[in-house]
Design a protein around this motif. Structure first.
Motif, PDB file in Angstrom:
ATOM      1  N   THR A   1      31.827 -30.712  55.395  1.00  0.00           N
ATOM      2  CA  THR A   1      32.937 -30.156  56.159  1.00  0.00           C
ATOM      3  C   THR A   1      33.721 -29.187  55.289  1.00  0.00           C
ATOM      4  O   THR A   1      33.962 -29.464  54.104  1.00  0.00           O
ATOM      5  CB  THR A   1      33.880 -31.285  56.640  1.00  0.00           C
ATOM      6  N   VAL A   2      34.108 -28.068  55.858  1.00  0.00           N
ATOM      7  CA  VAL A   2      34.861 -27.053  55.119  1.00  0.00           C
ATOM      8  C   VAL A   2      36.133 -27.669  54.534  1.00  0.00           C
ATOM      9  O   VAL A   2      36.877 -28.371  55.227  1.00  0.00           O
ATOM     10  CB  VAL A   2      35.226 -25.873  56.040  1.00  0.00           C
ATOM     11  N   GLY A   3      36.382 -27.410  53.254  1.00  0.00           N
ATOM     12  CA  GLY A   3      37.576 -27.924  52.589  1.00  0.00           C
ATOM     13  C   GLY A   3      38.324 -26.823  51.873  1.00  0.00           C
ATOM     14  O   GLY A   3      37.747 -25.784  51.520  1.00  0.00           O
ATOM     15  N   MET A   4      39.597 -27.044  51.629  1.00  0.00           N
ATOM     16  CA  MET A   4      40.429 -25.998  51.040  1.00  0.00           C
ATOM     17  C   MET A   4      40.072 -25.699  49.583  1.00  0.00           C
ATOM     18  O   MET A   4      40.489 -24.681  49.035  1.00  0.00           O
ATOM     19  CB  MET A   4      41.908 -26.373  51.152  1.00  0.00           C
ATOM     20  N   ALA A   5      39.267 -26.542  48.939  1.00  0.00           N
ATOM     21  CA  ALA A   5      38.912 -26.330  47.537  1.00  0.00           C
ATOM     22  C   ALA A   5      37.463 -25.873  47.360  1.00  0.00           C
ATOM     23  O   ALA A   5      36.945 -25.869  46.246  1.00  0.00           O
ATOM     24  CB  ALA A   5      39.150 -27.608  46.738  1.00  0.00           C
TER      25      ALA A   5
ATOM     26  N   GLY B   1      44.126 -23.408  49.644  1.00  0.00           N
ATOM     27  CA  GLY B   1      44.824 -24.302  48.731  1.00  0.00           C
ATOM     28  C   GLY B   1      45.489 -23.524  47.614  1.00  0.00           C
ATOM     29  O   GLY B   1      45.003 -22.470  47.187  1.00  0.00           O
ATOM     30  N   LEU B   2      46.597 -24.036  47.130  1.00  0.00           N
ATOM     31  CA  LEU B   2      47.322 -23.425  46.023  1.00  0.00           C
ATOM     32  C   LEU B   2      47.682 -24.535  45.035  1.00  0.00           C
ATOM     33  O   LEU B   2      48.435 -25.449  45.376  1.00  0.00           O
ATOM     34  CB  LEU B   2      48.583 -22.718  46.538  1.00  0.00           C
TER      35      LEU B   2
ATOM     36  N   GLU C   1      47.175 -28.087  49.927  1.00  0.00           N
ATOM     37  CA  GLU C   1      46.743 -27.290  51.071  1.00  0.00           C
ATOM     38  C   GLU C   1      47.937 -26.654  51.762  1.00  0.00           C
ATOM     39  O   GLU C   1      48.981 -27.283  51.962  1.00  0.00           O
ATOM     40  CB  GLU C   1      45.959 -28.143  52.064  1.00  0.00           C
ATOM     41  N   LEU C   2      47.760 -25.382  52.140  1.00  0.00           N
ATOM     42  CA  LEU C   2      48.810 -24.624  52.817  1.00  0.00           C
ATOM     43  C   LEU C   2      48.539 -24.578  54.312  1.00  0.00           C
ATOM     44  O   LEU C   2      47.424 -24.810  54.769  1.00  0.00           O
ATOM     45  CB  LEU C   2      48.878 -23.204  52.252  1.00  0.00           C
ATOM     46  N   ALA C   3      49.572 -24.241  55.076  1.00  0.00           N
ATOM     47  CA  ALA C   3      49.464 -24.184  56.535  1.00  0.00           C
ATOM     48  C   ALA C   3      49.330 -22.735  56.993  1.00  0.00           C
ATOM     49  O   ALA C   3      50.179 -21.893  56.674  1.00  0.00           O
ATOM     50  CB  ALA C   3      50.684 -24.824  57.181  1.00  0.00           C
ATOM     51  N   GLU C   4      48.273 -22.452  57.747  1.00  0.00           N
ATOM     52  CA  GLU C   4      48.108 -21.104  58.299  1.00  0.00           C
ATOM     53  C   GLU C   4      49.220 -20.836  59.307  1.00  0.00           C
ATOM     54  O   GLU C   4      49.573 -21.694  60.114  1.00  0.00           O
ATOM     55  CB  GLU C   4      46.744 -20.953  58.964  1.00  0.00           C
TER      56      GLU C   4
END
Length: 210
Positions: free
Chosen positions: A92-96, A138-139, A143-146
C-alpha cells in the motif's frame, strides 16, 4: 502537441505488453573490448494497447479514444500495470516510500520522483503524472494533510507546501502515477473476423517527454 489529462481505459491497458526501453550505443574496438554510451538520461516506455482487447466493445472503446486523441496528435495518460506505484505492487502506498529532497528554508515546490535501485546503482525517474487523491507526503517522518499542508499539481507532479520546509527537513512521498504517452501510429486496422479468431490488432503506444 497538446496533452489531454485523460487516462486510457485501465481495463484495456491491463494485459498489455510493454515496458522501459533504453538506447545504448555500443562500439566494438579492434582489441575486442567495447565502449558503451547512451544519449538518454531516462528510459522511454513502449506498449501495445491491442493485446488487452477482449471483445468488440473493447475495440469500439479503443477507436473512440483514438479518434478523440486524433491519432498521434495528442498525448494522454497510461496506467502501466507493472509499474504504477511508489511501492511494490503488493504493498500500500505510504508517505515514506520515496525520498524527494531536503528542505532549504525557502523553497515551497518539489518534484515527485521515483528511484530504481539494484546493488550500488540507482536511477531516479521524474514523476509528472501522479494520480489525484493518491499522493501522501511526509516531512521529517510526520505525515502531512493534502489541502492543508500541501497541494499537488497532477499535471506536472509538483508538490507545493503551504510553508517552506525548514533547512535539512527530510521530504518523502508515496503515490500512484500514470505514464504520459501518445499513440505511435495514425492508423488502426481491425478485422472483426480475424479478431474473433484470436488475432488482435497491433496498437503501439510510446512515452512522451514533457
Amino acid at each position: 502537441m497538446a496533452f489531454h489529462e485523460v487516462r486510457f481505459p485501465a481495463n484495456l491497458s491491463f494485459g498489455s505488453v510493454g515496458g522501459p526501453e533504453r538506447r545504448t550505443e555500443v562500439v566494438s574496438l579492434s582489441n575486442g573490448f567495447e565502449e558503451r554510451n547512451t544519449p538518454w538520461s531516462q528510459s522511454r516506455r513502449r506498449y501495445d494497447a491491442g493485446v488487452g482487447l477482449r471483445s468488440l466493445d473493447d475495440i469500439g472503446a479503443l477507436i473512440d479514444f483514438f479518434e478523440a486523441r486524433q491519432g498521434q496528435l495528442h498525448g494522454f495518460r497510461w496506467k502501466d500495470w507493472a509499474d504504477y506505484k511508489s511501492c511494490p505492487a503488493s504493498a500500500t502506498v505510504g508517505m515514506a516510500d520515496e525520498f524527494i529532497d531536503v528542505g532549504d528554508g525557502s523553497r515551497t515546490e518539489y518534484q515527485l520522483v521515483k528511484a530504481y535501485a539494484s546493488g550500488a546503482a540507482s536511477q531516479v525517474r521524474v514523476i509528472r503524472k501522479p494520480v489525484a487523491g493518491t499522493v501522501r507526503v511526509g516531512l521529517q517522518g510526520d505525515e502531512l494533510a493534502e489541502g492543508v499542508h500541501f497541494s499537488v499539481d497532477t499535471a506536472t507532479g509538483i508538490v507545493a507546501f503551504a510553508s517552506p520546509p525548514s533547512i535539512n527537513e527530510r521530504i518523502t512521498a508515496g503515490f500512484e502515477f500514470d505514464v504520459p504517452v501518445r499513440f505511435d501510429t495514425d492508423r488502426i486496422q481491425v478485422s472483426v473476423a480475424s479478431f474473433q479468431a484470436g488475432d488482435v490488432p497491433t496498437v503501439p503506444v510510446v512515452e512522451v517527454r514533457l
